[in-house]
Scaffold this motif. Structure first.
Motif, PDB file in Angstrom:
ATOM      1  N   PHE A 161       1.485   4.554   8.417  1.00 46.79           N
ATOM      2  CA  PHE A 161       0.784   4.503   7.137  1.00 46.79           C
ATOM      3  C   PHE A 161      -0.475   3.641   7.223  1.00 46.79           C
ATOM      4  O   PHE A 161      -1.478   3.927   6.554  1.00 46.79           O
ATOM      5  CB  PHE A 161       1.710   4.019   6.032  1.00 46.79           C
ATOM      6  N   LYS A 203       0.826  -1.206   0.000  1.00 44.15           N
ATOM      7  CA  LYS A 203       0.000   0.000   0.000  1.00 44.15           C
ATOM      8  C   LYS A 203       0.864   1.261   0.000  1.00 44.15           C
ATOM      9  O   LYS A 203       0.534   2.257  -0.656  1.00 44.15           O
ATOM     10  CB  LYS A 203      -0.935   0.000   1.209  1.00 44.15           C
ATOM     11  N   HIS A 259      -2.383   8.095  -7.959  1.00 45.84           N
ATOM     12  CA  HIS A 259      -2.668   8.641  -6.625  1.00 45.84           C
ATOM     13  C   HIS A 259      -3.351   7.663  -5.668  1.00 45.84           C
ATOM     14  O   HIS A 259      -3.776   8.073  -4.612  1.00 45.84           O
ATOM     15  CB  HIS A 259      -3.584   9.880  -6.700  1.00 45.84           C
ATOM     16  N   ALA A 260      -3.481   6.418  -5.995  1.00 40.25           N
ATOM     17  CA  ALA A 260      -4.267   5.563  -5.104  1.00 40.25           C
ATOM     18  C   ALA A 260      -3.646   4.190  -4.938  1.00 40.25           C
ATOM     19  O   ALA A 260      -3.153   3.602  -5.892  1.00 40.25           O
ATOM     20  CB  ALA A 260      -5.685   5.404  -5.648  1.00 40.25           C
ATOM     21  N   PRO A 261      -3.666   3.645  -3.712  1.00 40.99           N
ATOM     22  CA  PRO A 261      -3.312   2.250  -3.532  1.00 40.99           C
ATOM     23  C   PRO A 261      -4.270   1.383  -4.351  1.00 40.99           C
ATOM     24  O   PRO A 261      -5.467   1.637  -4.385  1.00 40.99           O
ATOM     25  CB  PRO A 261      -3.512   2.023  -2.026  1.00 40.99           C
ATOM     26  N   LEU A 316      -4.089   5.340   6.163  1.00 39.35           N
ATOM     27  CA  LEU A 316      -4.834   4.856   5.003  1.00 39.35           C
ATOM     28  C   LEU A 316      -6.104   4.099   5.366  1.00 39.35           C
ATOM     29  O   LEU A 316      -6.780   3.579   4.476  1.00 39.35           O
ATOM     30  CB  LEU A 316      -3.933   3.957   4.141  1.00 39.35           C
ATOM     31  N   LEU A 369       1.313   4.252  -3.201  1.00 37.84           N
ATOM     32  CA  LEU A 369       1.187   5.705  -3.118  1.00 37.84           C
ATOM     33  C   LEU A 369       2.150   6.426  -4.055  1.00 37.84           C
ATOM     34  O   LEU A 369       2.005   7.616  -4.312  1.00 37.84           O
ATOM     35  CB  LEU A 369       1.430   6.166  -1.678  1.00 37.84           C
ATOM     36  N   PHE A 386      -5.031  11.665  -1.566  1.00 36.61           N
ATOM     37  CA  PHE A 386      -5.734  10.417  -1.297  1.00 36.61           C
ATOM     38  C   PHE A 386      -6.395  10.445   0.070  1.00 36.61           C
ATOM     39  O   PHE A 386      -7.534   9.990   0.229  1.00 36.61           O
ATOM     40  CB  PHE A 386      -4.795   9.217  -1.395  1.00 36.61           C
ATOM     41  N   ARG A 387      -5.714  11.000   1.065  1.00 37.71           N
ATOM     42  CA  ARG A 387      -6.298  11.067   2.405  1.00 37.71           C
ATOM     43  C   ARG A 387      -7.547  11.948   2.403  1.00 37.71           C
ATOM     44  O   ARG A 387      -8.531  11.640   3.074  1.00 37.71           O
ATOM     45  CB  ARG A 387      -5.259  11.604   3.399  1.00 37.71           C
ATOM     46  N   ARG A 442       0.472  13.649  -3.345  1.00 41.29           N
ATOM     47  CA  ARG A 442      -0.427  12.548  -3.723  1.00 41.29           C
ATOM     48  C   ARG A 442      -1.064  11.923  -2.489  1.00 41.29           C
ATOM     49  O   ARG A 442      -2.240  11.582  -2.484  1.00 41.29           O
ATOM     50  CB  ARG A 442       0.334  11.475  -4.494  1.00 41.29           C
ATOM     51  N   VAL A 443      -0.243  11.739  -1.455  1.00 43.80           N
ATOM     52  CA  VAL A 443      -0.756  11.145  -0.215  1.00 43.80           C
ATOM     53  C   VAL A 443      -1.815  12.048   0.403  1.00 43.80           C
ATOM     54  O   VAL A 443      -2.863  11.572   0.868  1.00 43.80           O
ATOM     55  CB  VAL A 443       0.398  10.888   0.775  1.00 43.80           C
TER      56      VAL A 443
END
Length: 323
Positions: free
Chosen positions: A143, A97, A106-108, A147, A101, A191-192, A187-188
């Motif tokens: 992480f 995962k 931009h996504a797992p 996530l 990132l 996504f969050r 990116r993280v």
């Protein structure tokens, strides 16, 4: 006509993948009619008695019932060819995962593309030594929390990246991954934000989701649609089931939740998932039982999510690691 597969899991702690009760998650699917399953449970009760209403893996895993376990798993037993088990090494799953990132989308992902898998494997193999055991665990835990969809306190991206900042000075490939991750902070954050706005962002962190997808892939490999009968799981909400059906198209004909007490097929899946998890966990920790490990090999899905090369060579000699 759809093929109906009864499923259950062992080692589930939802989206808590680091610092839980088990480092291994196992999910089993059983192709068995109700009458056969009832007969198998009855035989298990003869060989490994218990007064419990529902037959569980713990009953047959007792040392005094080893003969029953050997019968269940062995070539003359009732499970071979009828039960398939998908294993997840939770630490490697989290590493995957984190690697996801770094992907530009931009996504797992549900699975890993080759580049992300290579990154995850490097991080899994090198991280503990490069960062030290305490900081390695802290990185994974941070992480994992960041996530997951969770009520309560979740670390901020800033808090998580304070640790990334400290680790990006490490030498070797693991330090290089931290430096790349540091550059992917935006990116993280994006996504969050998506996850906060919509807790049903797909895919979920829970390893049950890729396990269910694999049930359909494996049992429907001949082109038949698959119907899943699953023990009740809180993550398998109507919304998640709808997402799964959309993802799998017509290959998943349906998924219904049942009380395992009332369905011996699900009890068989529970027993095999629990047995496989214990055997795999022992191998992962370096104290496996060679006899049991050899017996579980034919049940293990060759595309299970697994990072440890040594234990995987014993659990599934013909399989490829990762996912």
């Amino acid at each position: 006509m759809p093929v109906e597969i009864a499923c259950d899991e062992s080692g589930s702690e939802g989206e808590k993948l680091v610092g839980g009760n088990s480092d291994v998650f196992a999910h089993a699917g059983a192709l068995m009619d109700a009458a056969t399953a009832a007969a198998v449970v009855a035989e298990l009760r003869e060989r490994a008695p218990t007064p419990a209403v529902e037959y569980r893996a713990g009953h047959v895993l007792r040392e005094k019932h080893r003969a029953a376990l050997l019968w269940l798993l062995g070539p003359e037993g009732p499970a071979l060819g009828r039960v398939h088990v998908f294993l997840t090494d939770k630490t490697f799953y989290v590493a995957g995962k984190v690697a996801g990132l770094l992907s530009p989308d931009h996504a797992p992902r549900l699975g890993l593309d080759p580049q992300a898998e290579a990154t995850a494997r490097t991080l899994y193999r090198e991280g503990r030594q490069a960062f030290g055991a305490e900081r390695w665990t802290a990185l994974l835990g941070s992480f994992n929390q960041l996530l997951r969809v969770k009520n309560g306190v979740t670390p901020s991206v800033e808090e998580t990246f304070l640790l990334v900042d400290a680790l990006r000075a490490a030498e070797g490939p693991a330090g290089g991954i931290m430096r790349a991750l540091w550059l992917a902070r935006e990116r993280v954050e994006e996504f969050r934000e998506r996850l906060t706005a919509d807790p049903y962002v797909f895919p979920a962190l829970d390893p049950l989701i890729p396990a269910v997808v694999r049930v359909v892939d494996f049992w429907g490999a001949d082109g038949r649609p698959v119907t899943i009968v699953h023990d009740r799981q809180t993550i398998l909400t109507d919304e998640r089931i709808t997402q799964l059906r959309k993802l799998l198209g017509g290959r998943m004909a349906g998924l219904r939740l049942v009380d395992s007490v009332l369905d011996e097929r699900v009890q068989i899946a529970d027993v095999l998932a629990g047995v496989a998890r214990k055997i795999a966990l022992a191998e992962l920790n370096g104290h496996g039982d060679p006899v049991l490990t050899a017996l579980i090999q034919p049940y293990v899905d060759t595309s299970s999510i697994w990072g440890d090369e040594r234990s995987w060579a014993l659990l599934c000699p013909d399989g490829v690691m990762g996912r």
